[in-house]
Design a protein around this motif. Structure first.
Motif, PDB file in Angstrom:
ATOM      1  N   THR A 106       0.824  -1.331   0.215  1.00  0.00           N
ATOM      2  CA  THR A 106       0.269  -0.023   0.136  1.00  0.00           C
ATOM      3  C   THR A 106       0.882   1.264  -0.087  1.00  0.00           C
ATOM      4  O   THR A 106       0.558   2.194  -0.647  1.00  0.00           O
ATOM      5  N   VAL A 107       2.074   1.180   0.521  1.00  0.00           N
ATOM      6  CA  VAL A 107       2.936   2.195   0.617  1.00  0.00           C
ATOM      7  C   VAL A 107       3.450   2.450  -0.677  1.00  0.00           C
ATOM      8  O   VAL A 107       3.545   3.708  -1.285  1.00  0.00           O
ATOM      9  N   VAL A 108       3.808   1.503  -1.292  1.00  0.00           N
ATOM     10  CA  VAL A 108       4.465   1.473  -2.647  1.00  0.00           C
ATOM     11  C   VAL A 108       3.367   1.954  -3.636  1.00  0.00           C
ATOM     12  O   VAL A 108       3.594   2.924  -4.577  1.00  0.00           O
ATOM     13  N   LEU A 109       2.057   1.647  -3.358  1.00  0.00           N
ATOM     14  CA  LEU A 109       0.966   2.276  -4.504  1.00  0.00           C
ATOM     15  C   LEU A 109       0.814   3.928  -3.945  1.00  0.00           C
ATOM     16  O   LEU A 109       0.623   4.687  -4.959  1.00  0.00           O
ATOM     17  N   GLY A 110       0.995   4.278  -2.742  1.00  0.00           N
ATOM     18  CA  GLY A 110       1.092   5.569  -2.392  1.00  0.00           C
ATOM     19  C   GLY A 110       1.976   6.434  -2.741  1.00  0.00           C
ATOM     20  O   GLY A 110       1.711   7.671  -3.600  1.00  0.00           O
ATOM     21  N   LEU A 111       3.205   5.777  -3.243  1.00  0.00           N
ATOM     22  CA  LEU A 111       4.435   6.601  -3.764  1.00  0.00           C
ATOM     23  C   LEU A 111       4.020   6.740  -5.221  1.00  0.00           C
ATOM     24  O   LEU A 111       4.486   7.549  -5.681  1.00  0.00           O
ATOM     25  N   TRP A 112       3.645   5.538  -5.741  1.00  0.00           N
ATOM     26  CA  TRP A 112       3.047   5.892  -7.394  1.00  0.00           C
ATOM     27  C   TRP A 112       2.242   6.897  -7.190  1.00  0.00           C
ATOM     28  O   TRP A 112       2.137   7.562  -8.364  1.00  0.00           O
ATOM     29  N   THR A 113       1.148   7.002  -6.625  1.00  0.00           N
ATOM     30  CA  THR A 113       0.319   8.140  -6.648  1.00  0.00           C
ATOM     31  C   THR A 113       0.940   9.369  -6.607  1.00  0.00           C
ATOM     32  O   THR A 113       0.300  10.431  -7.208  1.00  0.00           O
ATOM     33  N   LEU A 114       1.751   9.520  -5.567  1.00  0.00           N
ATOM     34  CA  LEU A 114       2.441  10.827  -5.487  1.00  0.00           C
ATOM     35  C   LEU A 114       3.237  11.254  -6.765  1.00  0.00           C
ATOM     36  O   LEU A 114       3.228  12.245  -7.199  1.00  0.00           O
ATOM     37  N   PHE A 115       4.089  10.271  -7.224  1.00  0.00           N
ATOM     38  CA  PHE A 115       4.690  10.252  -8.572  1.00  0.00           C
ATOM     39  C   PHE A 115       3.786  10.896  -9.737  1.00  0.00           C
ATOM     40  O   PHE A 115       4.086  11.777 -10.408  1.00  0.00           O
ATOM     41  N   ALA A 116       2.673   9.898  -9.783  1.00  0.00           N
ATOM     42  CA  ALA A 116       1.697  10.221 -10.773  1.00  0.00           C
ATOM     43  C   ALA A 116       1.384  11.703 -10.766  1.00  0.00           C
ATOM     44  O   ALA A 116       1.024  12.070 -11.673  1.00  0.00           O
ATOM     45  N   LYS A 117       0.925  12.107  -9.599  1.00  0.00           N
ATOM     46  CA  LYS A 117       0.295  13.607  -9.376  1.00  0.00           C
ATOM     47  C   LYS A 117       1.414  14.635  -9.638  1.00  0.00           C
ATOM     48  O   LYS A 117       1.190  15.607 -10.221  1.00  0.00           O
ATOM     49  N   ARG A 118       2.613  14.355  -9.041  1.00  0.00           N
ATOM     50  CA  ARG A 118       3.642  15.450  -9.172  1.00  0.00           C
ATOM     51  C   ARG A 118       4.307  15.557 -10.576  1.00  0.00           C
ATOM     52  O   ARG A 118       4.589  16.719 -11.047  1.00  0.00           O
ATOM     53  N   VAL A 119       4.428  14.190 -11.433  1.00  0.00           N
ATOM     54  CA  VAL A 119       5.181  14.317 -12.278  1.00  0.00           C
ATOM     55  C   VAL A 119       4.485  14.067 -13.688  1.00  0.00           C
ATOM     56  O   VAL A 119       4.437  14.812 -14.824  1.00  0.00           O
ATOM     57  N   LEU A 120       3.164  13.471 -13.602  1.00  0.00           N
ATOM     58  CA  LEU A 120       2.186  13.341 -14.472  1.00  0.00           C
ATOM     59  C   LEU A 120       0.990  14.071 -14.558  1.00  0.00           C
ATOM     60  O   LEU A 120       0.293  14.103 -15.355  1.00  0.00           O
ATOM     61  N   GLY A 121       0.959  14.708 -13.462  1.00  0.00           N
ATOM     62  CA  GLY A 121      -0.350  15.593 -13.061  1.00  0.00           C
ATOM     63  C   GLY A 121      -1.531  15.001 -13.152  1.00  0.00           C
ATOM     64  O   GLY A 121      -2.635  15.592 -13.543  1.00  0.00           O
ATOM     65  N   MET A 122      -1.499  13.595 -12.715  1.00  0.00           N
ATOM     66  CA  MET A 122      -2.824  12.804 -12.618  1.00  0.00           C
ATOM     67  C   MET A 122      -3.394  12.782 -10.926  1.00  0.00           C
ATOM     68  O   MET A 122      -2.382  12.416 -10.153  1.00  0.00           O
TER      69      MET A 122
END
Length: 167
Positions: A19-35
């Motif tokens: 779940t932490v890995v998923l959260g890190l992906w979500t942060l990446f997607a938000k900050r880098v990909l704007g999702m």
């Protein structure tokens, strides 16, 4: 420690880690990909309405707020990740946890798509597999990616747990 204790410990560590890995992906997607990622407060709101007998909403954002909904949503997010890790361990056993491989973790990650597609999204007013959203295929793709990342997270967390915990 006996097997039930070891099972529970590994279930919690692997599920929370994934779940932490998923959260890190979500942060990446938000900050880098704007999702934008999921709003766990809305999940908490949905869960908060369940004891009141309300399982389906037309628009979750329009439903009455529930006290502590953000904390409830985040807590449920982690608890569900832990339960999914438990399912992985129930099917593949503790032997998998000692020597994790990627395919079982990915299989479980992909099977967990059933939860948002057939429970959460319909319950929150988005329809089965996000069919009532403005861009259903995009929503489905984002769910697919997120649950694939969760599967990878199960594998990574199991690897770390196997290295750190020896019984």
């Amino acid at each position: 420690m006996g097997d039930p204790t070891e099972f529970l410990l590994r279930m919690v560590l692997i599920g929370a880690g994934a779940t932490v890995v998923l959260g890190l992906w979500t942060l990446f997607a938000k900050r880098v990909l704007g999702m934008a990622g999921p709003d766990w407060a809305m999940v908490g709101r949905w869960i908060g309405h369940l004891p009141r007998g309300r399982f389906r909403h037309d628009n979750m954002a329009a439903a009455s707020p529930v006290r502590g909904e953000r904390l409830l949503g985040w807590s449920a997010h982690y608890a569900i990740g832990i339960v999914f890790a438990g399912l992985l361990l129930m099917v593949w056993g503790l032997d998998w946890a000692y020597r994790p491989t990627l395919p079982p973790a990915l299989i479980v990650g992909l099977l967990t798509l059933a939860a948002p597609f057939f429970i959460l999204q319909p319950g929150m007013g988005a329809g089965i597999a996000a069919s009532k959203t403005p861009k259903p295929n995009m929503a489905r793709l984002r769910s697919l990616v997120a649950h694939t990342v969760f599967g990878i997270g199960l594998y990574v967390a199991a690897l770390l747990t196997a290295m750190l915990i020896r019984f």
